[in-house]
Write a protein that holds these residues in place. Structure first.
Motif, mmCIF file in Angstrom:
data_model
loop_
_atom_site.group_PDB
_atom_site.id
_atom_site.type_symbol
_atom_site.label_atom_id
_atom_site.label_comp_id
_atom_site.label_asym_id
_atom_site.label_seq_id
_atom_site.Cartn_x
_atom_site.Cartn_y
_atom_site.Cartn_z
ATOM 1 N N GLN A 38 27.460 -19.985 1.006
ATOM 2 C CA GLN A 38 27.699 -21.247 1.703
ATOM 3 C C GLN A 38 28.864 -21.965 1.042
ATOM 4 O O GLN A 38 28.785 -22.355 -0.128
ATOM 5 C CB GLN A 38 26.446 -22.125 1.674
ATOM 6 N N LYS A 42 30.270 -25.924 5.287
ATOM 7 C CA LYS A 42 30.010 -24.843 6.228
ATOM 8 C C LYS A 42 28.556 -24.420 6.164
ATOM 9 O O LYS A 42 27.835 -24.762 5.223
ATOM 10 C CB LYS A 42 30.918 -23.646 5.943
ATOM 11 N N GLY A 43 28.139 -23.669 7.153
ATOM 12 C CA GLY A 43 26.780 -23.155 7.176
ATOM 13 C C GLY A 43 26.617 -21.960 6.262
ATOM 14 O O GLY A 43 27.582 -21.388 5.763
ATOM 15 N N ARG A 44 25.381 -21.571 6.046
ATOM 16 C CA ARG A 44 25.092 -20.426 5.204
ATOM 17 C C ARG A 44 25.316 -19.156 6.016
ATOM 18 O O ARG A 44 24.777 -19.007 7.125
ATOM 19 C CB ARG A 44 23.651 -20.514 4.706
ATOM 20 N N GLU A 45 26.094 -18.232 5.468
ATOM 21 C CA GLU A 45 26.418 -17.009 6.200
ATOM 22 C C GLU A 45 25.980 -15.766 5.431
ATOM 23 O O GLU A 45 25.998 -15.727 4.193
ATOM 24 C CB GLU A 45 27.923 -16.935 6.494
ATOM 25 N N GLU A 87 39.021 -17.349 -0.157
ATOM 26 C CA GLU A 87 38.051 -17.630 0.902
ATOM 27 C C GLU A 87 36.652 -17.106 0.584
ATOM 28 O O GLU A 87 35.711 -17.382 1.335
ATOM 29 C CB GLU A 87 38.519 -17.075 2.249
#
Length: 124
Positions: A38, A42-45, A87
């Protein structure tokens, strides 16, 4: 079930880190373990996962750079991260699925148990 994530840190772009997820109260050889991340805002991916039958899964952005593995004797799952990019900066979490035969998915809601997270920062 308790999961303890560790191994994060600060690394330059192109460098490597190995994250560890140590489990207690559950045998990692019998259950799927996933790594999520995360980034701020941003959301958890989903990043990678290893299933009960040793099948491995990766999100496209880390294929060829990250490797998930399992050491049954140490009851630990690892995430080897090579060729790191800015990133990739995020808090990384390990998580366990709820049933022994459950499949690895990329959905946060399919994981019942979560570690506390470890920060990975990649500088450019």
């Amino acid at each position: 079930v308790q999961l303890q994530a560790s191994g994060g840190g600060l690394v330059q772009a192109g460098g490597s880190l190995r994250l560890s997820c140590a489990a207690s109260g559950r045998t990692v050889s019998s259950y799927g373990i996933g790594w999520f991340r995360q980034a701020p805002g941003k959301g958890r991916e989903f990043v990678a996962g290893i299933q009960w039958n040793d099948s491995t899964f990766y999100t496209d952005s880390v294929k060829g750079r990250f490797t998930i593995s399992r050491d049954n004797a140490k009851n630990t799952v690892y995430l080897q991260m090579n060729s790191l990019k800015p990133e990739d900066t995020a808090v990384y979490y390990c998580a366990a699925v709820g049933r022994a035969d459950a499949r690895i998915t990329n959905r946060v809601t399919d994981y019942n148990y979560w570690g506390q997270g470890t920060q990975v920062t990649v500088s450019s």
